[in-house]
Design an enzyme around this catalytic site. Sequence first.
Site, PDB file in Angstrom:
ATOM      1  CG  ASP A 121       0.507 -12.298 -13.083  1.00 20.91           C
ATOM      2  OD1 ASP A 121       0.688 -11.494 -12.151  1.00 20.91           O
ATOM      3  OD2 ASP A 121      -0.359 -13.201 -13.047  1.00 20.91           O
ATOM      4  CE  LYS A 148       8.546  -6.924  -9.359  1.00 18.90           C
ATOM      5  NZ  LYS A 148       9.705  -7.397  -8.528  1.00 18.90           N
ATOM      6  CG  ASN A 243     -10.323 -12.007  -5.981  1.00 18.07           C
ATOM      7  OD1 ASN A 243      -9.376 -12.709  -6.300  1.00 18.07           O
ATOM      8  ND2 ASN A 243     -10.354 -10.704  -6.195  1.00 18.07           N
TER       9      ASN A 243
HETATM   10  P1  NAD Z   1       7.448  -9.692   0.332  1.00 15.81           P
HETATM   11  O1  NAD Z   1       6.886  -8.323   0.472  1.00 15.81           O
HETATM   12  O2  NAD Z   1       6.907 -10.792   1.174  1.00 15.81           O
HETATM   13  O3  NAD Z   1       9.026  -9.648   0.603  1.00 15.81           O
HETATM   14  C1  NAD Z   1       9.845  -8.626   0.100  1.00 15.81           C
HETATM   15  C2  NAD Z   1      11.178  -8.695   0.843  1.00 15.81           C
HETATM   16  O4  NAD Z   1      12.050  -7.677   0.296  1.00 15.81           O
HETATM   17  C3  NAD Z   1      11.076  -8.422   2.350  1.00 15.81           C
HETATM   18  O5  NAD Z   1      11.847  -9.348   3.075  1.00 15.81           O
HETATM   19  C4  NAD Z   1      11.635  -7.012   2.505  1.00 15.81           C
HETATM   20  O6  NAD Z   1      12.232  -6.781   3.761  1.00 15.81           O
HETATM   21  C5  NAD Z   1      12.659  -6.980   1.377  1.00 15.81           C
HETATM   22  N1  NAD Z   1      12.968  -5.613   0.934  1.00 15.81           N
HETATM   23  C6  NAD Z   1      12.081  -4.633   0.633  1.00 15.81           C
HETATM   24  N2  NAD Z   1      12.741  -3.507   0.283  1.00 15.81           N
HETATM   25  C7  NAD Z   1      14.063  -3.795   0.338  1.00 15.81           C
HETATM   26  C8  NAD Z   1      15.249  -3.057   0.075  1.00 15.81           C
HETATM   27  N3  NAD Z   1      15.198  -1.771  -0.335  1.00 15.81           N
HETATM   28  N4  NAD Z   1      16.446  -3.670   0.223  1.00 15.81           N
HETATM   29  C9  NAD Z   1      16.514  -4.971   0.639  1.00 15.81           C
HETATM   30  N5  NAD Z   1      15.432  -5.706   0.935  1.00 15.81           N
HETATM   31  C10 NAD Z   1      14.211  -5.137   0.756  1.00 15.81           C
HETATM   32  O7  NAD Z   1       7.325 -10.040  -1.222  1.00 15.81           O
HETATM   33  P2  NAD Z   1       7.038 -11.427  -1.951  1.00 15.81           P
HETATM   34  O8  NAD Z   1       5.601 -11.631  -2.074  1.00 15.81           O
HETATM   35  O9  NAD Z   1       7.902 -12.464  -1.344  1.00 15.81           O
HETATM   36  O10 NAD Z   1       7.603 -11.084  -3.415  1.00 15.81           O
HETATM   37  C11 NAD Z   1       8.968 -11.285  -3.736  1.00 15.81           C
HETATM   38  C12 NAD Z   1       9.187 -10.890  -5.200  1.00 15.81           C
HETATM   39  O11 NAD Z   1       8.355 -11.672  -6.043  1.00 15.81           O
HETATM   40  C13 NAD Z   1       8.839  -9.434  -5.492  1.00 15.81           C
HETATM   41  O12 NAD Z   1       9.810  -8.931  -6.386  1.00 15.81           O
HETATM   42  C14 NAD Z   1       7.475  -9.503  -6.139  1.00 15.81           C
HETATM   43  O13 NAD Z   1       7.285  -8.432  -7.021  1.00 15.81           O
HETATM   44  C15 NAD Z   1       7.566 -10.825  -6.873  1.00 15.81           C
HETATM   45  N6  NAD Z   1       6.286 -11.531  -7.103  1.00 15.81           N
HETATM   46  C16 NAD Z   1       5.426 -11.742  -6.060  1.00 15.81           C
HETATM   47  C17 NAD Z   1       4.260 -12.466  -6.285  1.00 15.81           C
HETATM   48  C18 NAD Z   1       3.283 -12.761  -5.167  1.00 15.81           C
HETATM   49  O14 NAD Z   1       2.204 -13.288  -5.431  1.00 15.81           O
HETATM   50  N7  NAD Z   1       3.613 -12.488  -3.916  1.00 15.81           N
HETATM   51  C19 NAD Z   1       3.959 -12.923  -7.574  1.00 15.81           C
HETATM   52  C20 NAD Z   1       4.868 -12.675  -8.612  1.00 15.81           C
HETATM   53  C21 NAD Z   1       6.035 -11.990  -8.355  1.00 15.81           C
HETATM   54  O1  TDX Z   2      -8.583  -7.874   1.439  1.00 15.62           O
HETATM   55  C1  TDX Z   2      -8.534  -8.138   0.233  1.00 15.62           C
HETATM   56  N1  TDX Z   2      -9.693  -8.298  -0.475  1.00 15.62           N
HETATM   57  C2  TDX Z   2      -9.718  -8.562  -1.816  1.00 15.62           C
HETATM   58  O2  TDX Z   2     -10.796  -8.701  -2.416  1.00 15.62           O
HETATM   59  C3  TDX Z   2      -7.277  -8.274  -0.473  1.00 15.62           C
HETATM   60  C4  TDX Z   2      -5.970  -8.106   0.249  1.00 15.62           C
HETATM   61  C5  TDX Z   2      -7.317  -8.557  -1.813  1.00 15.62           C
HETATM   62  N2  TDX Z   2      -8.500  -8.676  -2.477  1.00 15.62           N
HETATM   63  C6  TDX Z   2      -8.478  -8.998  -3.923  1.00 15.62           C
HETATM   64  C7  TDX Z   2      -7.632  -8.077  -4.771  1.00 15.62           C
HETATM   65  C8  TDX Z   2      -7.129  -9.012  -5.857  1.00 15.62           C
HETATM   66  O3  TDX Z   2      -8.095  -9.114  -6.892  1.00 15.62           O
HETATM   67  O4  TDX Z   2      -7.864 -10.285  -4.030  1.00 15.62           O
HETATM   68  C9  TDX Z   2      -7.016 -10.355  -5.172  1.00 15.62           C
HETATM   69  C10 TDX Z   2      -5.607 -10.683  -4.708  1.00 15.62           C
HETATM   70  O5  TDX Z   2      -5.121  -9.545  -4.011  1.00 15.62           O
HETATM   71  P1  TDX Z   2      -3.631  -9.477  -3.413  1.00 15.62           P
HETATM   72  O6  TDX Z   2      -3.407 -10.649  -2.520  1.00 15.62           O
HETATM   73  O7  TDX Z   2      -3.427  -8.100  -2.900  1.00 15.62           O
HETATM   74  O8  TDX Z   2      -2.759  -9.760  -4.724  1.00 15.62           O
HETATM   75  P2  TDX Z   2      -2.647  -8.993  -6.136  1.00 15.62           P
HETATM   76  O9  TDX Z   2      -3.109  -7.603  -6.056  1.00 15.62           O
HETATM   77  O10 TDX Z   2      -3.299  -9.879  -7.164  1.00 15.62           O
HETATM   78  O11 TDX Z   2      -1.042  -8.996  -6.322  1.00 15.62           O
HETATM   79  C11 TDX Z   2      -0.292 -10.170  -5.996  1.00 15.62           C
HETATM   80  O12 TDX Z   2       0.052 -10.911  -7.113  1.00 15.62           O
HETATM   81  C12 TDX Z   2       1.066 -10.423  -7.948  1.00 15.62           C
HETATM   82  C13 TDX Z   2       0.968  -9.818  -5.178  1.00 15.62           C
HETATM   83  O13 TDX Z   2       0.606  -9.019  -4.067  1.00 15.62           O
HETATM   84  C14 TDX Z   2       1.997  -9.144  -6.017  1.00 15.62           C
HETATM   85  O14 TDX Z   2       3.189  -8.942  -5.270  1.00 15.62           O
HETATM   86  C15 TDX Z   2       2.301 -10.014  -7.206  1.00 15.62           C
HETATM   87  O15 TDX Z   2       3.169  -9.359  -8.071  1.00 15.62           O
END
Ligand code: NAD
Ligand code: TDX
Length: 341
Positions: A121, A148, A243
Amino acid sequence: MNILVTGGAGFIGSNFVRHLLAAHPEHSIVNLDKLTYAGNLENLTDVEHLPGYTFIRGDICDRDLIGSLDFDAIVHFAAESHVDRSILDSSPFLQTNVIGTATLLEAARERCCRMLHVSTDEVYGSLPQGLFTEASLISPNSPYAASKASSDLLVRAYHETYGMDLLITRCSNNYGPYQFPEKLIPLVISHALQGKTIPVYGDGQNVRDWIHVADHNRAVDLVFHHAKAGDVYNIGARNEQKNIDIIKTLLAVIAKKTGRDREGLFRLITFVKDRPGHDRRYAIDPAKIETDLSWKPEIPFDQGLSDTVAWYLENRSWWERVISGAYLEYYRLQYGERFGG
Ligand code: NAD
Ligand code: TDX
């Protein structure tokens, strides 16, 4: 079907691999992961022996390697995923998120295969009011979100230009087991358990829309199996939270589960300088996936948070190993010595 899952050793990807192996034993999975700081094969020890599962260490930018793999479809999670890291250095984000996605698109084009691109998002930017729909303007505010958004636009362009069978999902903030403790929820839990300060960016009033990783992955599964070429789906649980409220709820849950002093935990909360370009609010309208694919989230937030705290309590050795030197170095760079040690 033989499915190439990229980034399957990360947080969401490893949960997806586990889900797919259980829900679809008819498929086999090739998990391609570079094992960056965020990739961890310990996330998959319970499923790595299954016959339908293969792991390949490699980079999604490596076209020759991808060309040598055997697969009929791609589910693409691999990315650099942490906003704060993208503010310090955008290069790995451009390389993996943009060039890596383009490389996978070329591989999918050669084989005429389906590819689901897992997006976020954050590509929509910050929302003063209302909800993000699939038609909302793409307006990213961080280098991570811009990388992204760029990959989303490439996916769209490859569908329009070549008529390829491509799908995009855009999900809100995930939480749950195996999340790297740089992200807000596992960071709060791990810092609280270690008695470390909990950095709250700005005034703590920023709003995120939270979803359990298992609900996200069920949605990805449905889109992958049932959506039509070119579809875009927002995924979210209608769960907006400030948060500071999440942090206080987590600390109260930790106090209850561990018997620690609640007020002592609350004193760890420390307001720090704001993240540059910090999006004020995200909120997803999931009506399209609810209507088209009859998906809805199943895990209530209070239950999910409580289960997540329990998981981090039971798996302390997992996150203690994960907290690497690189992780600490990043915190020293960003916030100074007291957040690093
Ligand atoms: P993460 O950082 O935990 O995991 C990313 C993985 O990708 C790792 O295992 C890393 O080793 C691998 N990777 C990184 N670069 C690479 C490369 N060049 N080749 C092969 N592998 C590679 O991320 P996540 O939080 O699990 O997110 C996964 C996907 O979901 C991402 O595309 C992210 O943008 C999307 N996403 C995440 C969230 C969230 O809240 N975490 C929300 C919405 C979408
Ligand atoms: O130490 C912290 N203190 C704090 O106030 C951290 C790590 C975050 N924050 C705040 C920043 C954001 O408003 O908390 C909120 C969440 O932060 P993150 O966990 O870094 O997430 P965000 O930046 O919202 O992005 C996440 O959601 C969308 C994921 O990391 C992304 O990969 C995904 O695409």
